[in-house]
Enzyme design. Structure first.
Site, PDB file in Angstrom:
ATOM      1  N   CYS A 103       0.824  -1.259  -0.098  1.00  0.00           N
ATOM      2  CA  CYS A 103      -0.099   0.090   0.152  1.00  0.00           C
ATOM      3  C   CYS A 103       1.082   1.230  -0.064  1.00  0.00           C
ATOM      4  O   CYS A 103       1.651   1.685   0.973  1.00  0.00           O
ATOM      5  CB  CYS A 103      -0.958   0.064   1.080  1.00  0.00           C
ATOM      6  SG  CYS A 103      -2.109   1.551   1.101  1.00  0.00           S
TER       7      CYS A 103
ATOM      8  N   CYS B 294      -3.078   6.874  -4.991  1.00  0.00           N
ATOM      9  CA  CYS B 294      -3.103   5.397  -4.801  1.00  0.00           C
ATOM     10  C   CYS B 294      -1.618   5.096  -5.219  1.00  0.00           C
ATOM     11  O   CYS B 294      -1.186   5.137  -6.584  1.00  0.00           O
ATOM     12  CB  CYS B 294      -3.933   4.725  -5.674  1.00  0.00           C
ATOM     13  SG  CYS B 294      -3.808   3.000  -5.399  1.00  0.00           S
TER      14      CYS B 294
HETATM   15  O1  PYC Z   1      -1.726   3.825  -1.998  1.00  0.00           O
HETATM   16  O2  PYC Z   1      -1.291   1.920  -2.785  1.00  0.00           O
HETATM   17  C1  PYC Z   1      -2.134   2.535  -2.333  1.00  0.00           C
HETATM   18  C2  PYC Z   1      -3.445   2.165  -1.870  1.00  0.00           C
HETATM   19  C3  PYC Z   1      -3.871   0.867  -2.175  1.00  0.00           C
HETATM   20  C4  PYC Z   1      -5.458   0.835  -1.583  1.00  0.00           C
HETATM   21  C5  PYC Z   1      -5.435   2.092  -0.999  1.00  0.00           C
HETATM   22  N1  PYC Z   1      -4.425   2.874  -1.279  1.00  0.00           N
END
Ligand code: PYC
Length: 309
Positions: free
Chosen positions: A88, A233
């Site tokens: 994550c 993300c």
């Molecule tokens: O930042 O990799 C990330 C992530 C995955 C799910 C929520 N954030």
């Protein structure tokens, strides 16, 4: 009564809850082995830590562990109310900010063990965190799926620490006002992609033109459990960098500014690991803010002590 000590933060609006003390002893062994133990023997602690009524489907949990590899500052298992994540990105930035807040690390480089490999993080003097993620690559280009009620969608299957379906061509409006429709669209795409032979894909990422100055692209990311990522993300941006590299659309070392559905940004870049295999080492830079420190009380008399559902 059992107690879990937690530190909450957010990275570009996306929350991370680090469990810093308490809970079951997962023993020693690789982080993947200990993740499997947490899942098979102690899963109720995951639900208690991030599920309702103490949490919600939006929170990503990070179970802090002693590393197996002595060169690492910590080990971590990521999870949410639906299950476990490989890596994550926003959570790792939140973890580094949390360890700094606790006085356990200072500016400089820190290696963190995750179930899918070691990531190398830099806590910068200005508080930003860079994460050199696990090797990332595109597995399949231009996969077409028929999405009930929406028509055809085409995208790429790529890995960036989690598995993504990345869609650049669609008719959706990537705005916060539209997240219910975006979530429905992405959930339908995921079902079709899973049925088309990619059962590993659990995140769907839509791309569109940026709304803020200096960004290269805006995204919307649906996570497993159906919450959307408030941050750009980290693992999704890593998957995007792998696709850009494979298509020759971003030079090695060049910056890619990825904007989230909230307008927060990560800056990414990559280095080739294996050009023939399309494997890159992405680096994601962002900022997290610690916003709570608390003790969760696990009272067995509470019918919802171990979460709802
Ligand atoms: O930042 O990799 C990330 C992530 C995955 C799910 C929520 N954030």
């Amino acid at each position: 009564m059992e107690r879990l000590r937690i530190v909450d933060s957010h990275t570009g609006g996306e929350p991370t809850r680090v469990v810093v003390a308490g809970g079951p002893d997962l023993g020693r062994g690789s982080i993947a082995f200990r993740r499997d133990r947490l899942r098979s023997e102690f899963d109720r602690y995951r639900r208690a830590a991030v599920g309702e009524p103490r949490g919600s489907e939006v929170i990503v949990g990070a179970w802090l562990l002693a590393p197996e590899d002595a060169s690492c500052a910590a080990g971590v298992i990521y999870f949410n109310s639906a299950g476990y994540l490989g890596m994550c990105g926003h959570g790792t930035i939140g973890l580094i900010a949390t360890l700094a807040h606790l006085g356990r690390i200072g500016p400089g480089e820190h290696r963190i063990e995750t179930p899918v490999g070691i990531v190398t993080c830099t806590l910068h003097e200005d508080g930003d965190v860079s994460v050199r993620n696990v090797p990332s690559w595109r597995a399949r280009k231009n996969v077409t799926v028929e999405v009930p009620e929406w028509g055809t969608a085409m995208g790429d299957v790529a890995y960036g620490g989690n598995w993504f379906f990345l869609v650049a061509q669609h008719e959706q409006d990537l705005t916060l006002a539209n997240v219910v429709q975006l979530s429905d669209f992405c959930a339908r795409i995921r079902r079709e992609v899973n049925a088309r032979g990619f059962p590993q894909v659990d995140h769907v990422e839509l791309f569109g033109p940026p709304l803020i100055a200096g960004a290269d692209s805006r995204n919307f990311v649906l996570c497993p459990g159906n919450a959307y990522d408030r941050s750009p993300c980290g693992t999704g941006t890593s998957a995007k960098l792998a696709c850009l590299a494979a298509d020759g659309k971003l030079a090695e070392g060049a910056a890619w500014v990825q904007e989230s559905i909230l307008g927060s940004t990560f800056t990414g870049s990559y280095r080739w690991l294996d050009r023939a295999a399309g494997k890159v080492a992405p680096v994601i830079r962002g900022r997290a803010f610690v916003n709570a420190q608390a003790t969760l009380l696990l009272d067995e008399r509470d019918p919802f002590c171990w979460g709802v559902g």
